[in-house]
Design a protein around this motif. Structure first.
Motif, PDB file in Angstrom:
ATOM      1  N   GLY A  52       0.525   4.694  25.797  1.00 52.37           N
ATOM      2  CA  GLY A  52       0.197   4.331  27.168  1.00 52.37           C
ATOM      3  C   GLY A  52      -1.303   4.322  27.328  1.00 52.37           C
ATOM      4  N   GLY A  90       9.927  -4.702  28.645  1.00 46.57           N
ATOM      5  CA  GLY A  90       8.665  -4.490  29.350  1.00 46.57           C
ATOM      6  C   GLY A  90       8.560  -5.371  30.569  1.00 46.57           C
ATOM      7  N   PRO A 141       3.438  -6.736  38.223  1.00 47.68           N
ATOM      8  CA  PRO A 141       4.762  -6.134  38.397  1.00 47.68           C
ATOM      9  C   PRO A 141       5.413  -6.568  39.707  1.00 47.68           C
ATOM     10  CG  PRO A 141       3.133  -4.474  37.761  1.00 47.68           C
ATOM     11  CD  PRO A 141       2.379  -5.715  38.101  1.00 47.68           C
ATOM     12  N   TYR A 182       2.898   2.040  35.784  1.00 46.64           N
ATOM     13  CA  TYR A 182       2.327   0.816  35.217  1.00 46.64           C
ATOM     14  C   TYR A 182       1.121   0.378  36.042  1.00 46.64           C
ATOM     15  CZ  TYR A 182       6.761   0.485  32.712  1.00 46.64           C
ATOM     16  OH  TYR A 182       7.846   0.747  31.915  1.00 46.64           O
ATOM     17  N   ASP A 183       0.181  -0.315  35.364  1.00 52.22           N
ATOM     18  CA  ASP A 183      -0.977  -0.836  36.092  1.00 52.22           C
ATOM     19  C   ASP A 183      -0.708  -2.261  36.559  1.00 52.22           C
ATOM     20  OD1 ASP A 183      -1.388  -2.546  33.909  1.00 52.22           O
ATOM     21  OD2 ASP A 183      -3.308  -1.662  33.314  1.00 52.22           O
ATOM     22  N   ALA A 237       0.807  -4.737  34.324  1.00 57.71           N
ATOM     23  CA  ALA A 237       2.126  -4.289  33.835  1.00 57.71           C
ATOM     24  C   ALA A 237       2.024  -3.521  32.525  1.00 57.71           C
ATOM     25  CB  ALA A 237       3.092  -5.465  33.707  1.00 57.71           C
ATOM     26  N   ARG A 238       0.867  -2.956  32.252  1.00 63.27           N
ATOM     27  CA  ARG A 238       0.702  -2.108  31.074  1.00 63.27           C
ATOM     28  C   ARG A 238       1.135  -0.687  31.427  1.00 63.27           C
ATOM     29  NH1 ARG A 238      -5.489  -3.480  29.689  1.00 63.27           N
ATOM     30  NH2 ARG A 238      -5.589  -2.783  31.868  1.00 63.27           N
ATOM     31  N   LEU A 239       1.822  -0.050  30.491  1.00 64.45           N
ATOM     32  CA  LEU A 239       2.269   1.315  30.706  1.00 64.45           C
ATOM     33  C   LEU A 239       1.064   2.253  30.781  1.00 64.45           C
ATOM     34  CD1 LEU A 239       4.666   3.365  30.799  1.00 64.45           C
ATOM     35  CD2 LEU A 239       4.439   3.519  28.311  1.00 64.45           C
ATOM     36  N   ARG A 270       4.401   7.621  30.597  1.00 61.89           N
ATOM     37  CA  ARG A 270       5.821   7.867  30.855  1.00 61.89           C
ATOM     38  C   ARG A 270       6.093   9.331  30.552  1.00 61.89           C
ATOM     39  NH1 ARG A 270       8.106   4.375  27.366  1.00 61.89           N
ATOM     40  NH2 ARG A 270       8.415   2.729  28.908  1.00 61.89           N
TER      41      ARG A 270
END
Length: 228
Positions: free
Chosen positions: A13, A87, A92, A172-173, A176-178, A181
Motif C-alpha cells: 500500500g 481492484g 473510485p 484508497y486514494d 484508486a491506489r490502496l 488495508r
C-alpha cells in the motif's frame, strides 16, 4: 472490550502504520464536520428500508462495493459473508449490489437510532443476511480525517452468543491506489473508530466475518482542522 485497537496487515500500500493514525473519535467530532446519521429516514424496525441503489449525502456516497471490484460469497461455520475481489477503477465510485443484497437502513437498539446494515448473501429478507455484507464509501473530496461508529454484537453477560470476530477495512486514494488495508478485531457493543492519514482518503471498503453481522452509523467526514 476490543481485543486490539488495530492490526495492520502486511499488505502492499502507499501508507505504512506510521502514516495512518488511529485517533479518538470525539477528537474529530469536536471539530467542525459533516456527519451522516441516516436519521433523515423514518425510524423503522428491522428489516428496515431496503436500498437497491446507492446512498447519497453531501460529499459522500455509499453502496456495496467500488467500481471494478467483484463480490463473492464465503460460507463459514459462523455465517455467509460478502468478500470483495479485484481492484477499483479511478476515480473510485460506489456500485450497488444485486437487488436485496445492497444495504438496509433500520432502527438499531445498540445505537438508539437509525443505522446502515450491509446486506450479505442471504439478503434483505433473512435476519442472517443483515450485516453480513460488504460496504463502500466514496468522498467527493479526499479526506485526511475520517470516522464512524460500528456495532458488531450486543453485550452477552450469560455467554450464550458466539464471540465477535473481525472486519477488514481498506482505504484508497483518488487514483484508486490502496493506501492501506488492516484487520480490525471486533468487540461487543458500539465501537467508535477514527483515523488521520497522511494521504487523502477518497474511498473506504469494509468487509466482515462477524456471526451477528455489523451495523454502521455516524459517519464523520469533512473535518475542519483548527490546529493551525
Amino acid at each position: 472490550m476490543i481485543r486490539a485497537a488495530l492490526i495492520l496487515a502486511c499488505l502492499p500500500g502507499l501508507a505504512g502504520a506510521s502514516e495512518l493514525r488511529k485517533v479518538p473519535y470525539d477528537s474529530l467530532r469536536g471539530q467542525p464536520h459533516r456527519i451522516e446519521t441516516f436519521d433523515s429516514l423514518p425510524s423503522v424496525t428491522e428489516p428496515g428500508i431496503n436500498f437497491d441503489q446507492h446512498w447519497r449525502a453531501p460529499g459522500l456516497s455509499i453502496a456495496e462495493r467500488l467500481l471494478g471490484q467483484g463480490v463473492e460469497e464465503t460460507d463459514t461455520d459462523f455465517g455467509r459473508f460478502d468478500v470483495l475481489n479485484g481492484g477499483p477503477g479511478a476515480p473510485p465510485r460506489v456500485i450497488p449490489g444485486a437487488s436485496g443484497q445492497n444495504f438496509t437502513i433500520a432502527y438499531h437498539d445498540g445505537f438508539g437510532s437509525n443505522a446502515l446494515f450491509p446486506l450479505g448473501p442471504v439478503g434483505f429478507a433473512g435476519a442472517d443476511g443483515r450485516g453480513e455484507g460488504s460496504i463502500a464509501f466514496t468522498f467527493d473530496d479526499p479526506q485526511f480525517a475520517f470516522g464512524l461508529r460500528l456495532h458488531a454484537e450486543y453485550p452477552d453477560p450469560l455467554g450464550q452468543r458466539p464471540m465477535p470476530r473481525a472486519a477488514q477495512v481498506a482505504f484508497y486514494d483518488v487514483k484508486a491506489r490502496l493506501i492501506t488495508r488492516f484487520v480490525l478485531p471486533l468487540g461487543r457493543g458500539v465501537i467508535s473508530l477514527a483515523w488521520r492519514s497522511g494521504y487523502g482518503i477518497a474511498a473506504v471498503t469494509i468487509e466482515n466475518t462477524d456471526p451477528g453481522g455489523i451495523a454502521i452509523d455516524d459517519i464523520l467526514y469533512e473535518v475542519e482542522d483548527l490546529s493551525g
